[in-house]
Design a protein around this motif. Sequence first.
Motif, PDB file in Angstrom:
ATOM      1  N   ILE A 109     -21.469   5.474  -0.847  1.00  8.94           N
ATOM      2  CA  ILE A 109     -22.615   5.595  -0.225  1.00  8.94           C
ATOM      3  C   ILE A 109     -23.375   6.597  -0.313  1.00  8.94           C
ATOM      4  N   SER A 110     -22.729   7.671   0.328  1.00  7.30           N
ATOM      5  CA  SER A 110     -23.088   9.101   0.383  1.00  7.30           C
ATOM      6  C   SER A 110     -23.850   9.502  -0.862  1.00  7.30           C
ATOM      7  N   GLY A 111     -22.988   9.349  -1.895  1.00  2.00           N
ATOM      8  CA  GLY A 111     -23.178   9.768  -3.355  1.00  2.00           C
ATOM      9  C   GLY A 111     -24.471   9.171  -3.864  1.00  2.00           C
ATOM     10  N   ASN A 112     -24.688   7.964  -3.504  1.00  2.00           N
ATOM     11  CA  ASN A 112     -25.695   6.960  -4.183  1.00  2.00           C
ATOM     12  C   ASN A 112     -27.163   7.828  -3.425  1.00  2.00           C
ATOM     13  N   LEU A 113     -26.944   7.623  -2.170  1.00  2.00           N
ATOM     14  CA  LEU A 113     -27.958   8.282  -1.208  1.00  2.00           C
ATOM     15  C   LEU A 113     -28.613   9.651  -1.827  1.00  2.00           C
ATOM     16  N   GLN A 114     -27.580  10.632  -1.916  1.00  2.00           N
ATOM     17  CA  GLN A 114     -27.809  11.928  -2.445  1.00  2.00           C
ATOM     18  C   GLN A 114     -28.609  11.879  -3.876  1.00  2.00           C
ATOM     19  N   GLY A 115     -27.945  10.927  -4.673  1.00  2.00           N
ATOM     20  CA  GLY A 115     -28.516  10.980  -6.021  1.00  2.00           C
ATOM     21  C   GLY A 115     -29.870  10.441  -6.049  1.00  2.00           C
ATOM     22  N   ALA A 116     -30.250   9.606  -5.264  1.00  2.00           N
ATOM     23  CA  ALA A 116     -31.621   8.947  -5.162  1.00  2.00           C
ATOM     24  C   ALA A 116     -32.503   9.989  -4.733  1.00  2.00           C
ATOM     25  N   GLU A 117     -31.778  10.614  -3.715  1.00  2.00           N
ATOM     26  CA  GLU A 117     -32.838  11.528  -3.006  1.00  2.00           C
ATOM     27  C   GLU A 117     -33.285  13.003  -3.861  1.00  2.00           C
ATOM     28  N   GLU A 118     -32.230  12.949  -4.881  1.00  2.00           N
ATOM     29  CA  GLU A 118     -32.462  14.589  -5.530  1.00  2.00           C
ATOM     30  C   GLU A 118     -32.824  14.104  -6.937  1.00  2.00           C
ATOM     31  N   HIS A 128     -18.577  14.082  -7.911  1.00  2.00           N
ATOM     32  CA  HIS A 128     -18.554  15.580  -7.328  1.00  2.00           C
ATOM     33  C   HIS A 128     -17.958  15.260  -5.893  1.00  2.00           C
ATOM     34  N   TYR A 129     -18.404  14.343  -5.237  1.00  2.00           N
ATOM     35  CA  TYR A 129     -18.412  14.095  -3.917  1.00  2.00           C
ATOM     36  C   TYR A 129     -16.357  13.751  -3.667  1.00  2.00           C
ATOM     37  N   PHE A 130     -15.927  13.084  -4.639  1.00  2.00           N
ATOM     38  CA  PHE A 130     -14.686  12.630  -4.655  1.00  2.00           C
ATOM     39  C   PHE A 130     -14.076  13.877  -4.694  1.00  2.00           C
ATOM     40  N   GLY A 131     -14.466  14.661  -5.833  1.00  2.00           N
ATOM     41  CA  GLY A 131     -13.718  16.230  -6.172  1.00  2.00           C
ATOM     42  C   GLY A 131     -13.690  17.058  -5.025  1.00  2.00           C
ATOM     43  N   VAL A 210     -14.088  13.784  13.840  1.00  2.00           N
ATOM     44  CA  VAL A 210     -14.591  12.498  12.954  1.00  2.00           C
ATOM     45  C   VAL A 210     -15.678  12.009  13.955  1.00  2.00           C
ATOM     46  N   ALA A 211     -15.197  11.452  15.251  1.00  2.00           N
ATOM     47  CA  ALA A 211     -15.928  10.599  16.054  1.00  2.00           C
ATOM     48  C   ALA A 211     -17.158  11.263  16.655  1.00  2.00           C
ATOM     49  N   VAL A 212     -17.061  12.538  16.482  1.00  2.00           N
ATOM     50  CA  VAL A 212     -18.205  13.279  17.167  1.00  2.00           C
ATOM     51  C   VAL A 212     -19.185  13.627  16.134  1.00  2.00           C
ATOM     52  N   PHE A 213     -18.744  14.214  14.806  1.00  2.00           N
ATOM     53  CA  PHE A 213     -19.447  14.740  13.886  1.00  2.00           C
ATOM     54  C   PHE A 213     -19.945  14.041  12.729  1.00  2.00           C
ATOM     55  N   LEU A 214     -19.106  13.014  12.395  1.00  2.00           N
ATOM     56  CA  LEU A 214     -19.425  12.161  11.241  1.00  2.00           C
ATOM     57  C   LEU A 214     -20.495  11.196  11.369  1.00  2.00           C
ATOM     58  N   ASP A 215     -21.438  11.533  10.431  1.00  2.00           N
ATOM     59  CA  ASP A 215     -22.783  10.719  10.202  1.00  2.00           C
ATOM     60  C   ASP A 215     -22.454   9.207  10.160  1.00  2.00           C
ATOM     61  N   ASN A 216     -23.181   8.331  10.803  1.00  2.00           N
ATOM     62  CA  ASN A 216     -23.000   6.869  10.804  1.00  2.00           C
ATOM     63  C   ASN A 216     -23.834   6.518   9.697  1.00  2.00           C
ATOM     64  N   VAL A 217     -23.573   6.564   8.679  1.00  2.00           N
ATOM     65  CA  VAL A 217     -24.628   6.335   7.178  1.00  2.00           C
ATOM     66  C   VAL A 217     -24.882   4.742   6.879  1.00  2.00           C
ATOM     67  N   ASP A 218     -23.847   3.922   7.617  1.00  2.00           N
ATOM     68  CA  ASP A 218     -24.119   2.556   7.356  1.00  2.00           C
ATOM     69  C   ASP A 218     -24.447   1.692   8.824  1.00  2.00           C
ATOM     70  N   ARG A 219     -24.581   2.484   9.629  1.00  2.00           N
ATOM     71  CA  ARG A 219     -25.141   1.930  11.131  1.00  2.00           C
ATOM     72  C   ARG A 219     -25.932   0.593  10.945  1.00  2.00           C
ATOM     73  N   GLU A 220     -26.953   0.818  10.229  1.00  2.00           N
ATOM     74  CA  GLU A 220     -28.017  -0.430  10.198  1.00  2.00           C
ATOM     75  C   GLU A 220     -27.358  -1.649   9.452  1.00  2.00           C
ATOM     76  N   GLY A 434     -28.626   1.656   1.484  1.00  2.00           N
ATOM     77  CA  GLY A 434     -29.506   1.510   2.802  1.00  2.00           C
ATOM     78  C   GLY A 434     -30.361   0.748   2.521  1.00  2.00           C
ATOM     79  N   SER A 435     -30.579  -0.056   1.543  1.00  2.00           N
ATOM     80  CA  SER A 435     -31.858  -0.924   1.545  1.00  2.00           C
ATOM     81  C   SER A 435     -31.860  -2.238   2.532  1.00  2.00           C
ATOM     82  N   ASN A 436     -30.580  -2.344   3.371  1.00  2.00           N
ATOM     83  CA  ASN A 436     -30.659  -3.298   4.475  1.00  2.00           C
ATOM     84  C   ASN A 436     -30.997  -4.739   3.895  1.00  2.00           C
ATOM     85  N   LEU A 437     -30.265  -5.188   3.015  1.00  2.00           N
ATOM     86  CA  LEU A 437     -30.339  -6.514   2.156  1.00  2.00           C
ATOM     87  C   LEU A 437     -29.235  -7.471   2.854  1.00  2.00           C
ATOM     88  N   THR A 438     -29.561  -8.767   2.977  1.00  2.00           N
ATOM     89  CA  THR A 438     -28.737  -9.641   3.358  1.00  2.00           C
ATOM     90  C   THR A 438     -28.422 -10.663   2.247  1.00  2.00           C
TER      91      THR A 438
END
Length: 457
Positions: A109-118, A128-131, A210-220, A434-438
């Motif tokens: 998810i993070s890789g796809n978000l970063q790729g779309a943003e850049e 790259h992220y898995f590396g 992890v509980a304090v600092f990890l971003d909750n990228v898929d909360r929605e 993050g397109s929030n599709l059902t």
Amino acid sequence: MCWLSLSGFCLCSRLTEDCRVYSLNAEDGMGVASLSVIYASIIVSSMFLPPIMIKNLGCKWTIVAGMACYVSYSFGNLYPGWYTLIPTSVILGLGGSPLWSAKCTYLTISGNLQGAEEGKKGSDVINHYFGIFFFIFQSSAVWGNLMSSLIFQQDTNIAFIPDEQLRTCGAANCGLNITVNGTATRPAQKLVETLVGCYIGVGLLAMLIVAVFLDNVDREQSSQFRGNREPFCQTFLATFRLLKDWRLLTLIPLTMYSGFEQSFLSGEYTKNYVTCALGIHYVGYVMMCFGASNSLFSILFGRLARYTGRAALFSIAALANFACIIALLFWRPHPDDLAVFFVFPALWGMADAIWQTQTNALYGILFSRDKEAAFANYRMWESLGFVIAFAYSTFICLEYKLYILLAVLLLTAITYPIVEYHEHKHPTPPVEEGSNLTHSQKNIQRDEGKIVCQTRI
């Protein structure tokens, strides 16, 4: 903050895995039984739990819950016995698959978000992220083994290794009945408790990070799933439904080989080569070499993949493992060849860096619309490789174990290119996170030609 938090995850899971190595010396076969229960539980867990937990809790809190299961196993190793190791092995196994599936899903998810943003290709960012992740993960093997080696150095019960035993090391002999002497003596209980206590402390700290600092990228997405629930059976059987995809079935040998090759180095090589010829006190240093090599090559290949492609890297890994297997069939380990004991884990670490980073990235790219189920399948088939390797570890000779490893490698070399060729000719369309599709019929019927990216939740 994301990589700081995932560093905590790495420390927790890797140190707990190191803890297993020393449980192998438990009496009455408790160590082997414990490992078998862990991977059997992971297989069962992979069948059902990851999609349910990830879609309901989200990646972040699934990771935290899984880490708690890992820490419980460390508590079980404080006073190893059937009544402590087996229950905590089951707990670790049940939490292991959701933990790793959530980690892989999070990185995808993070890789796809970063790729779309850049404006970059999503698959390149994912590689790259898995590396980066496996660089951190495998480097924690260095610190974990350094910790254990420094602690166990205080044990003075290091025996002389007679020439008669040296003649039984490696593939020269069957390798089933290595002489029990000081080379394989369990360290003093006080030292074991000190080490496991350190592991527990690091594990609890990692959970907090992890509980304090990890971003909750898929909360929605998780909130939306809870508000628009699919039928329970559909989520429960998601892992099995994905087996209808021929690409996943074709990747099974590659995935299982990952389990075979890891179990061989951490189990057979350390026992029949290192412990037999040098003594148990060298195991930590040899595995540090493996971890350092794996870590450095993970980040290197994570970057190189965009220029070389996956196929070239997989070819390098296959050739490295093939050369090592052939050499191990003929090499007769001796303390005078100290450097050689470190050459094999270094080469094996380079190959494993490719197997881990590129296979995980490949799953994330091919099955981007069913990430949770895909990574659950990955963990299930990899764990099956571990279970099979542990199952025959005490019944067949080392030479035949090497032949089995070679056979699975050759099968992988036949099946993987089929998937890669199909992906080259028919690339899997990218997916935007993050397109929030059902799963509503309205969204399913949308004109796919107008959809840039889409994620199934």
